[in-house]
Every structure is written in C-alpha cells, then in structure tokens.
Enzyme design. Structure first.
Site, PDB file in Angstrom:
ATOM      1  CB  CYS A 131      48.892  29.586  28.321  1.00 51.36           C
ATOM      2  SG  CYS A 131      50.040  28.111  27.888  1.00 51.36           S
TER       3      CYS A 131
ATOM      4  NE  ARG B  30      42.740  30.914  25.287  1.00 46.36           N
ATOM      5  CZ  ARG B  30      42.591  31.808  24.303  1.00 46.36           C
ATOM      6  NH1 ARG B  30      41.548  32.431  24.213  1.00 46.36           N
ATOM      7  NH2 ARG B  30      43.622  31.935  23.389  1.00 46.36           N
TER       8      ARG B  30
ATOM      9  CD1 TRP C  87      46.945  22.437  26.392  1.00 44.03           C
ATOM     10  CD2 TRP C  87      48.868  23.127  25.100  1.00 44.03           C
ATOM     11  NE1 TRP C  87      47.183  21.601  25.427  1.00 44.03           N
ATOM     12  CE2 TRP C  87      48.147  21.869  24.462  1.00 44.03           C
ATOM     13  CE3 TRP C  87      49.707  23.754  24.410  1.00 44.03           C
ATOM     14  CZ2 TRP C  87      48.423  21.338  23.252  1.00 44.03           C
ATOM     15  CZ3 TRP C  87      50.308  23.320  23.242  1.00 44.03           C
ATOM     16  CH2 TRP C  87      49.489  22.030  22.654  1.00 44.03           C
TER      17      TRP C  87
ATOM     18  CG  ASN D 185      49.162  33.025  27.831  1.00 45.88           C
ATOM     19  OD1 ASN D 185      49.338  32.191  28.598  1.00 45.88           O
ATOM     20  ND2 ASN D 185      47.958  33.360  27.406  1.00 45.88           N
ATOM     21  N   GLY D 186      52.716  31.453  25.285  1.00 44.65           N
ATOM     22  CA  GLY D 186      53.399  31.632  24.340  1.00 44.65           C
ATOM     23  C   GLY D 186      54.686  30.694  24.497  1.00 44.65           C
TER      24      GLY D 186
ATOM     25  CD  GLU E 275      36.053  18.858  10.970  1.00 42.55           C
ATOM     26  OE1 GLU E 275      37.369  18.920  10.701  1.00 42.55           O
ATOM     27  OE2 GLU E 275      35.444  19.405  12.041  1.00 42.55           O
TER      28      GLU E 275
ATOM     29  CE  LYS F 271      35.878  18.301  15.180  1.00 40.31           C
ATOM     30  NZ  LYS F 271      36.055  19.448  14.411  1.00 40.31           N
TER      31      LYS F 271
ATOM     32  CD  GLU G 222      39.525  18.034  17.829  1.00 34.03           C
ATOM     33  OE1 GLU G 222      38.494  17.803  17.035  1.00 34.03           O
ATOM     34  OE2 GLU G 222      39.910  19.200  18.224  1.00 34.03           O
TER      35      GLU G 222
ATOM     36  CG  HIS H  22      46.219   2.747  -4.789  1.00 38.84           C
ATOM     37  ND1 HIS H  22      46.563   2.235  -6.003  1.00 38.84           N
ATOM     38  CD2 HIS H  22      44.805   3.459  -5.488  1.00 38.84           C
ATOM     39  CE1 HIS H  22      45.792   2.617  -7.014  1.00 38.84           C
ATOM     40  NE2 HIS H  22      44.932   3.372  -6.672  1.00 38.84           N
TER      41      HIS H  22
ATOM     42  CE  LYS I  13      36.937  26.737  20.190  1.00 30.04           C
ATOM     43  NZ  LYS I  13      36.366  25.663  19.501  1.00 30.04           N
TER      44      LYS I  13
HETATM   45  O1  M6R Z   1      41.248  28.741  15.516  1.00 27.42           O
HETATM   46  P1  M6R Z   1      41.445  28.091  14.285  1.00 27.42           P
HETATM   47  O2  M6R Z   1      40.372  27.763  13.450  1.00 27.42           O
HETATM   48  O3  M6R Z   1      42.841  28.706  13.509  1.00 27.42           O
HETATM   49  O4  M6R Z   1      41.799  26.564  14.864  1.00 27.42           O
HETATM   50  C1  M6R Z   1      42.706  25.732  14.042  1.00 27.42           C
HETATM   51  C2  M6R Z   1      42.938  24.430  14.571  1.00 27.42           C
HETATM   52  O5  M6R Z   1      43.603  24.363  15.742  1.00 27.42           O
HETATM   53  C3  M6R Z   1      41.297  23.873  15.222  1.00 27.42           C
HETATM   54  O6  M6R Z   1      40.542  23.712  13.893  1.00 27.42           O
HETATM   55  C4  M6R Z   1      41.206  22.275  15.677  1.00 27.42           C
HETATM   56  O7  M6R Z   1      41.915  21.562  14.765  1.00 27.42           O
HETATM   57  C5  M6R Z   1      39.928  22.279  16.127  1.00 27.42           C
HETATM   58  N1  M6R Z   1      40.361  21.398  17.579  1.00 27.42           N
HETATM   59  C6  M6R Z   1      39.388  20.875  15.564  1.00 27.42           C
HETATM   60  O8  M6R Z   1      38.045  20.482  16.271  1.00 27.42           O
END
Ligand code: M6R
Length: 606
Positions: free
Chosen positions: A2, A27, A74, A98-99, A480, A484, A487, A503, A601
C-alpha cells in the site's frame, strides 16, 4: 504494498496526488483511490487496477480542491474491489491506511453495537468509523487521531481529512513508515519519499508513534500528546527515479546496472591489496573479532543472500552461522549462545517480518545488532547499531536483482572484515579481497552471454514446472533462481540440493520435466555430474549453466557456457545468469515483469 500520498496546498492537489501514486506504483498494489475537499464538500474516486484507471476516471470526473488524500491498496482484509479500496469514508471524513490493524474485529463489534454500518471488509473502515465516533463525542480531528493511534494495535500508518476541519490533514505513524514533504506554502505526506520527489526535496521522517498535523503554512508533530521537533532532511536527488532509458523493463535495466552498483558497493571499502577498510565503525576490529556466533534473519531474496553467506562464513571464519526466515524466527523460542551477533538483511529496510524479528532479537542478549540495507533512511537502518549500506540505488522492479547481488557483496565484505579482525595478515583473505575487487567485471562478462541464455528461456517458457539444482554455494543460488522464475513468469519452480534428488524429487522426473543445473568448476562438480546423470537416466530435460571449463556428459536439452569460475564468488555470477533467464521467460510470456501479480516491493504487513 500500500502507498499513501496526501497534500495541502495553494494549488489544486489532484494532479500532485496522482503523480505521487504513480511514483509508488513500483511497490505493487491492486486498486487506487483519491479524496479531495472543496469548500465544505468531499468527493472521491476509487478504481480497481492500475493508477492509470484512476487517472482516466479523474479525466471524466475531476476532483478540484486544495486538500486531499490518495492511496494504492494491496489487499489484506477483503478482495481487491472498489468498495474495499481507499479512501474509506465515515460521514464527514475520509481516511487512507497502510499496514494492518490487528484488533479491528474488537472495534468492529463495538462500532456495530453503536449503530455504525460497514460497506467494506477492510480494517481501514473500522479506523474511519472510530475517528468519526470520537469526533462525534467532541474531539477535534487531531485529538481523535491521537486517541486512535493508541487504541489500534498492529503496524500501520494513517492519514485523514474531514470537511468539518477543511484546513488540515492529520496523519500518524505506528509501525509503518510515513514521511512529510515540506514545500513553500504547502505540505505533503507519503509512505515513501519517492512520492515526494515531484514536489519537494525537503522532508521530515516521522518517528514511531508520531501524530502529525499538516496545514498549508505549518507542520506540528506530537509524541504522546507532547509537541516534538523532528529534523528536516534533504532528499537525495539520486533517490529520484531515473528513466528506464532504452530498456523495456526496470528489471532488465537493474540487471544490467549490476557491474556499476557492485563497484559502488565496493568503493572505498577495499584497498588495492584486497584488505577491507573500516566498514561499520572505526573501532570495529575489536568487536568483530569477539563475535563467535552469528544469527542472520531475512525474508525472500534477502534470505537467499544470507544462505550464501552462511557457506562463506562457516568456511572462512569457522564460526557457527544460523540463518532463518524472519516470520519463523518470530514465533519460536530462540536460543542465543554467548558472544552472538544478530544481523538482519533487507533491501527496503521496511519489511515488517524482518523488523519484528529485529525487535524480538533486541529483547535477547545478543552482543551486537547489525543490518545490511539499501535504503538509507529506512526503519531498519535506524533500529540497528551498525548498518552496512548496499548502495544499489533505488530498485523499482519488484523482483530483486541488483539489490540481491549488492547484498551478497556487502556480506562478502563483512566476512572479510571479520576474518581480517581475527587474522590481520591472512594471505588467503587478501586473495579473496582481490577476487572481490574483480567482481564487477566478472558480472559484466556474464551479462555478455545474454543471447545464449535467451535460447534456454525460449524452451522454458512453454513449461509449467521447473526444477533447479545446485550443490554447495549453488544450492541457495538455485533457490533464488526458482524464486525469480516463479515470481515473474508464474511458472512453478522448486530448488533442490542436487544430492537430495534421490530422496524424493526424482519421482517427478520424466521426459516432460525441465531440470536446470548450475555447474561451476568447483570441488563439487563430480558430485553434481552424478546427480545430472540421475536426471538423464530418467529422460529428464536437462539444461545446464556451466563454467566454460566444464563439459557436462550425456544428452542435454540446453547448455550455456559462462565464466562462472569455481571460487567463492561463483554464486554471484551464477545468480546474474538465472536473473536473465527468469526475466526472458517472463518478458516472452508478455507478463508485467516489473509489477508481478499479487506481489509488492516492500512488504509492510505480517
Ligand atoms: O526489502 P526486503 O529485502 O526485506 O524484502 C524481502 C522480500 O520481500 C523480497 O526479497 C522478495 O522476496 C523479492 N520480491 C524477491 O525478488
């Protein structure tokens, strides 16, 4: 996640609010709205979808007026529907939030008993009605907000306006960031300084529990009812959004910025002999030496950076390193051995799970509280004792790329500093430092293989599942890579340590399943080759990202030869290749690469 923007000015504010919301689009959000007061009337618009839809709605139905609030939502409580978008109204007032308000159910029941009706599923409407109820019993907007900040539990930020007091905005910060923009005869509020850049460079960061009263010519801030002064900062123009230039997406630009930002991260921190200069404080050598255990806590990509660092630190420093996902660390009994340091990693510095983990850790007997972060004025930076800044610059794409590789670089520096504090003249560490100095050009060399990587992406874009394999340092790299891909391409992807295949996951392997293996030229290569054969023997489609010196055996569906090396920094190089892979798949599928569905974000809710 948000976003809040609010403005009080001599001029019309709807365009200012709209530009602020656009600056926050990166964001992540699913609906947007705005409310403006003109004279004694308040009018609002709310739209599900992009800010552009709100802009179109504003063209058809302008909101004139010099005082207003706006929001990108959001969804947390209630689906992304117009009735759940903000601002939420209660009679003469409107509010953005927000929150998360944790005790909203309690207050909802109280308000229902009092005859209030709800038109949304949000916790925000509860806050709006409470404010209204408080004003109905005699409070002014400011004192009602001060009461509300105390009555609500959770982590949130609020901004409200009322036609009963059409000369000011009140806002509060309790667990979610809020910054005030100071203009000439005008003031603004935003949840992220990015939203202020089009209108001012002067800003005031609110502290936890602050309630602010913004008028055209003045700002007053209160902490527990007492007026307080907060310093005015100048926003760094560097934090402004540069343009995407010729790049199709921010993510692609940010991938290609990596050589430059890695160099920036190293600048002034290593001498030409590979020796680390003071990173955190001038007296750091003594206390870095005394650390005998390290607990690292983070989320998402930042967690993957921590996992790589565990391999580095246990190998080079021979100290136990415990790495944990913040939301797990939060709700279990944590044992803290003597002489343990706590380190949290966050690109944004506003991830609530990570901040809450830090706050929990603060109640324990850690020796030091350290952070690695990319945003200088974030909450995390303010709440740790020492923070190592990654210097990646603003990252707009939701999928973290340059923020991740600069986190790895910062962790490498920290590891070297801790090693140097233990053994000032270690030749090995100096050699490692020299390798680190070459990292920006190494990454440049990996980026030069973008065309070959795209060919693998063309094959993967047709798939619905992908398995990533790595061993040792490359296991977190595989994690990772899988994160990626899922996501931004929405293709299901999982990562396994290659030795774990037999396993269980081997049961999935057939002629349909693509398996991506990361094969640097390291001491685990033979072991990895054996695991790759296990895949080939079951007819699996094997795609290999291999160091130039590695010649994988057997039938492959795809092979990219890259300068991965086989040294401790190979995970950084390999990660860049997997970033390009994920990007290409998502871009070819035509997805909104920079703002993937359902993601934000900066995740400022639990
Ligand atoms: O701002 P931060 O590094 O604390 O964020 C943590 C995760 O939300 C962030 O890395 C998220 O996994 C990304 N979208 C990954 O690409």
């Amino acid at each position: 996640m948000c976003g809040i923007v609010a403005a009080i000015a001599e001029r019309e504010v709807s365009r200012i609010l709209l530009e602020g919301l656009k600056a926050l689009e990166y964001r992540g959000y699913d609906s947007a709205g705005m409310a403006v007061i003109q004279g004694q009337a308040i009018d609002s618009l709310r739209e599900v979808g992009k800010v552009q839809r709100l802009e179109q709605a504003l063209e058809a139905h302008p909101l004139p007026g010099r005082l207003g609030i706006a929001h990108t939502r959001w969804a947390t409580h209630g689906k992304p529907e117009t009735r759940n978008a903000h601002p939420q109204a209660s009679g003469h007032l409107m509010l953005v939030h927000n929150g998360v308000i944790e005790n909203h159910q309690h207050w909802r029941e109280h308000l229902l008993e009092q005859g209030y009706q709800f038109s949304s599923d949000t916790d925000t409407e509860v806050a709006a009605h409470l404010l209204h109820q408080r004003m109905a019993s005699g409070d002014e907007l400011l004192s009602a907000m001060q009461w509300l900040a105390g009555a609500l539990e959770g982590a949130f930020a609020l901004a409200a306006i009322s036609t009963k007091e059409p000369e000011h905005i009140v806002a509060c910060r309790k667990g979610a960031p809020l910054v005030i923009g100071v203009g000439i005869g005008e003031h603004f509020v935003a949840s992220d300084p990015m939203a202020l850049l089009p209108v001012t460079r002067q800003c005031i960061y609110l502290e936890e529990g602050d309630v602010a009263d913004l008028q055209r010519e003045s700002v007053s801030i209160y902490q527990q009812g007492q007026a307080v002064k907060r310093p005015v900062h100048r926003l760094d123009t560097e934090s402004g959004r540069a343009s995407k230039g010729a790049y199709r997406h921010w993510m692609l630009k940010e991938i290609h910025e990596q050589p430059a930002v890695l160099a920036e991260c190293l600048e002034g921190r290593l001498d030409s002999q590979g020796r680390v200069l003071p990173l955190l404080a001038h007296d750091e050598s003594a206390w870095l030496q005394s650390i005998e255990n390290l607990h690292i806590v983070a989320c998402g990509t930042s967690y993957h950076a921590a996992l790589v660092a565990r391999y580095w630190m246990e190998e080079w420093l021979q100290i136990p390193v415990h790495v944990e996902i913040a939301s797990e660390y939060l709700y279990r009994r944590v044992v803290v051995p003597d002489k343990t340091a706590f380190l949290c990693i966050s690109q944004s510095g506003e991830t609530l799970d990570t901040l809450n983990a830090l706050r929990k850790a603060r109640k324990k007997a850690y020796q030091h509280y350290l952070g690695i972060c990319n945003v200088a004025r974030s909450t995390l930076v303010r709440e740790v004792d020492h923070c190592l800044m990654t210097r990646a610059g603003p990252e707009i794409g939701v999928a973290s790329t340059k923020a991740y590789t600069t986190q790895l670089t910062a962790l490498a520096l920290l590891m070297l500093a801790m090693g140097q504090a233990r053994d000032e003249n270690s030749e090995n560490l100096q050699q490692a430092g020299k390798q680190l100095l070459r990292l920006p050009s190494d990454v440049e060399a990996v980026l030069a293989h973008a065309d070959a990587i795209r060919q693998i992406a063309e094959a993967l874009m047709q798939k619905t599942n992908v398995i990533f394999l790595g061993r040792g340092y490359q296991y977190p790299v595989a994690m990772e890579g899988a994160l990626k891909l899922k996501e931004i391409s929405y293709i299901h992807a999982e990562a396994y340590p290659a030795g774990e295949l037999k396993h269980g996951p081997l049961a999935l392997v057939n002629e349909e399943l693509p398996v991506v293996a990361v094969a640097p030229n390291d001491r685990l290569l033979q072991k990895l080759q054996a695991n790759m054969k296990e895949v080939q023997a079951r007819g699996g489609q094997l795609y290999v990202f291999a160091d130039e010196a590695v010649q994988p055996e057997g039938q492959l569906r795809g092979l990219v030869h890259l300068p991965l090396g086989g040294d401790w920094l190979s995970p950084v190089r390999a990660s860049v290749a997997l970033q390009l892979l994920a990007y290409d798949v998502a871009a070819m599928l035509g997805h909104d690469v920079d703002q993937p569905r359902n993601l934000a974000k900066s995740v400022t809710v639990e």
